[in-house]
Write an enzyme that holds these catalytic residues in place. Structure first.
Site, PDB file in Angstrom:
ATOM      1  N   ARG A  53       0.858  -1.199   0.000  1.00 17.69           N
ATOM      2  CA  ARG A  53       0.000   0.000   0.000  1.00 17.69           C
ATOM      3  C   ARG A  53       0.886   1.238   0.000  1.00 17.69           C
ATOM      4  NH1 ARG A  53      -1.812   1.715   4.630  1.00 17.69           N
ATOM      5  NH2 ARG A  53      -2.458  -0.338   5.360  1.00 17.69           N
ATOM      6  N   TYR A 105     -16.305  17.327 -14.898  1.00 15.12           N
ATOM      7  CA  TYR A 105     -16.724  15.934 -14.987  1.00 15.12           C
ATOM      8  C   TYR A 105     -17.777  15.629 -13.899  1.00 15.12           C
ATOM      9  CZ  TYR A 105     -16.333  10.879 -14.709  1.00 15.12           C
ATOM     10  OH  TYR A 105     -16.613   9.547 -14.676  1.00 15.12           O
ATOM     11  N   ASP A 177      -7.256  19.251 -13.868  1.00 16.68           N
ATOM     12  CA  ASP A 177      -7.581  17.918 -14.384  1.00 16.68           C
ATOM     13  C   ASP A 177      -7.226  17.915 -15.871  1.00 16.68           C
ATOM     14  OD1 ASP A 177      -8.837  15.705 -15.531  1.00 16.68           O
ATOM     15  OD2 ASP A 177     -10.490  15.730 -14.107  1.00 16.68           O
ATOM     16  N   LYS A 202      -8.803   7.028 -19.229  1.00 14.37           N
ATOM     17  CA  LYS A 202      -9.141   7.575 -20.536  1.00 14.37           C
ATOM     18  C   LYS A 202      -7.944   7.445 -21.490  1.00 14.37           C
ATOM     19  CE  LYS A 202     -12.822   8.379 -18.206  1.00 14.37           C
ATOM     20  NZ  LYS A 202     -13.076   9.637 -17.522  1.00 14.37           N
TER      21      LYS A 202
HETATM   22  C1  LIG Z   1     -13.357   9.991 -16.223  1.00 18.71           C
HETATM   23  C2  LIG Z   1     -12.926  11.278 -15.683  1.00 18.71           C
HETATM   24  C3  LIG Z   1     -12.653  11.444 -14.313  1.00 18.71           C
HETATM   25  C4  LIG Z   1     -12.861  10.347 -13.298  1.00 18.71           C
HETATM   26  O1  LIG Z   1     -12.008   9.272 -13.507  1.00 18.71           O
HETATM   27  P1  LIG Z   1     -12.349   7.755 -13.124  1.00 18.71           P
HETATM   28  O2  LIG Z   1     -11.114   7.049 -13.544  1.00 18.71           O
HETATM   29  O3  LIG Z   1     -13.583   7.347 -13.869  1.00 18.71           O
HETATM   30  O4  LIG Z   1     -12.562   7.706 -11.646  1.00 18.71           O
HETATM   31  C5  LIG Z   1     -12.212  12.681 -13.879  1.00 18.71           C
HETATM   32  N1  LIG Z   1     -12.055  13.708 -14.741  1.00 18.71           N
HETATM   33  C6  LIG Z   1     -12.319  13.583 -16.056  1.00 18.71           C
HETATM   34  C7  LIG Z   1     -12.125  14.762 -16.953  1.00 18.71           C
HETATM   35  C8  LIG Z   1     -12.760  12.382 -16.578  1.00 18.71           C
HETATM   36  O5  LIG Z   1     -13.031  12.283 -17.883  1.00 18.71           O
END
Ligand SMILES: *Cc1c(COP(=O)(O)O)cnc(C)c1O
Length: 394
Positions: A53, A105, A177, A202
């Site tokens: 961890r 998001y 982000d 993604k």
């Molecule tokens: C998908 C996404 C998230 C969240 O990510 P997860 O891996 O699904 O928890 C956060 N920000 C953006 C812009 C996203 O497209």
């Protein structure tokens, strides 16, 4: 370890953070599928590891690789993008305030407004393309700005350098982000951000086969705090996921080039289509922040938002008739996806807010994959034709 910042992105994508395995020479970083590590004597560990961890060699290679790609000194990986986001929120205390982009998001919105709000952290939504609105929203309780650019699904672009100046002059942490752009197209730390967050689910993962997240920073202090949160809260990724991501980042630059090339062609084609009302793509001159996109990004990405002529019925018909574009949530994989935000990804956004953000019933979001672009265009043409034939056309 290859950590030469002068090397190109592709070279670093393939090599950064990785060495041939010292015990066997294996060129791929092994999957160290272990929870614990044998100690020489109580409290005397053999290498750097005592419990997975806290740290694991496969994860450490991935963290170093992603940090290198973002031009960061430090990287930390998490079980998902929202786990990475919540680690940043754990930096705050009850009574603190966050300024959050107005069309972030959906899962980010839910985390801020329905989980951390209950712990006394207040969220204020701001249109981050409006710097005066951002300045007006600032007060001494604000401790964090959470920025997404491009946004989802309307692909608004915020000026990271300008937002960072406002953050710095108010002593506020700026987290960006960078999931939509990836480190290949945009490097927020170089523009003044303190923390970069990714959903590696993604584009970084790119093959629609894993869930993960990451945080990158140049600040030793923030890194120490976030590492403590990673260890203490424990939302760490599985080791097989780390291996998959190390494999994925080796092709990130090649995939992103093709995503951008395909999306530009699809966007231009849609833009000239008589049954399409409007196309939003940062690479189109009609995009309101096209100049800013050119300045702060090295390419325009693989996401396209379009307004079809018609309403809900026409949109539904289009989504039912694509064959290559799979109707699914998520984005950033090698395969093309199509989705309807008002019904799917943004259904939890209240209708009034959806309207304000321009998420109408004829808005359709495309994640353009890396298939042959002529096939993608033929697929869309076929599906748009179907909406016309259904007689529901305008
Ligand atoms: C998908 C996404 C998230 C969240 O990510 P997860 O891996 O699904 O928890 C956060 N920000 C953006 C812009 C996203 O497209």
């Amino acid at each position: 370890m290859s950590n030469d910042k002068n090397q190109g992105f592709g070279t670093r994508a393939i090599h950064a953070g990785q060495v041939a395995d010292p015990s066997t020479g294996a060129i791929m970083t092994p999957i160290y599928q272990t929870s614990t590590y044998v100690q020489k004597s109580p409290g005397v560990i053999v290498g750097e590891y005592d419990y997975s961890r806290a740290a694991n060699p496969t994860r450490a290679a991935l963290e170093a690789n992603l940090a290198d790609l973002e031009g960061a000194n430090h990287g930390l990986c998490f079980a998902s993008g929202v786990a990475a986001t919540s680690a940043v929120l754990h930096l705050l205390s009850s009574g603190d305030k966050v300024l959050l982009g107005d069309d972030v998001y959906g899962g980010t919105n839910r985390l801020f407004n329905r989980v951390f709000n209950q712990l006394g952290i207040e969220t204020v939504h701001v249109d981050m393309t409006d710097l005066d609105a951002l300045k007006d929203a600032m007060d001494e309780r604000v401790k964090l700005i959470w920025l997404e650019t491009p946004t989802n699904p309307t692909l608004k672009i915020a000026d990271i350098a300008a937002v960072s100046e406002i953050a710095k002059s108010n002593n506020v942490i700026l987290a960006v982000d960078n999931t939509f752009a990836t480190p290949f197209l945009q490097n927020p730390l170089a523009l003044g951000a303190d923390i970069v967050c990714h959903s590696t689910t993604k584009y970084i993962g790119g093959h629609s086969d894993s869930i993960g997240g990451a945080l990158l920073t140049n600040s030793d202090e923030l890194h120490q705090k976030l590492k403590f949160i990673q260890l203490s809260v424990g939302a760490v990724p599985g080791i097989n996921e780390c291996f998959l991501l190390l494999r994925s980042t080796k092709t990130l630059h090649v995939r992103m080039e093709r995503h951008c090339e395909n999306a530009a062609k699809v966007a231009n084609w849609l833009d000239n289509h008589e049954h399409v009302e409007r196309v939003i793509y940062p690479g189109l001159e009609s995009h309101p922040q096209h100049e800013l996109a050119k300045k702060q990004m090295s390419g325009f990405g693989g996401m396209i938002t379009m307004y079809l002529k018609g309403g809900l019925e026409e949109s539904r018909t289009m989504l039912e008739h694509t064959k290559l574009f799979a109707c699914a949530e998520s984005l950033g994989g090698v395969e093309s996806l199509i989705e309807h935000p008002a019904i799917m990804t943004h259904a939890s956004v209240p209708p009034a807010m959806r309207e304000q953000l321009g998420i109408s019933d004829n808005l359709i979001r495309l994640s353009v994959g890396i298939e042959d672009v002529d096939d993608l265009i033929a697929d869309l043409e076929n599906a748009i034709c179907a909406t016309m034939k259904s007689g529901a056309a305008v």
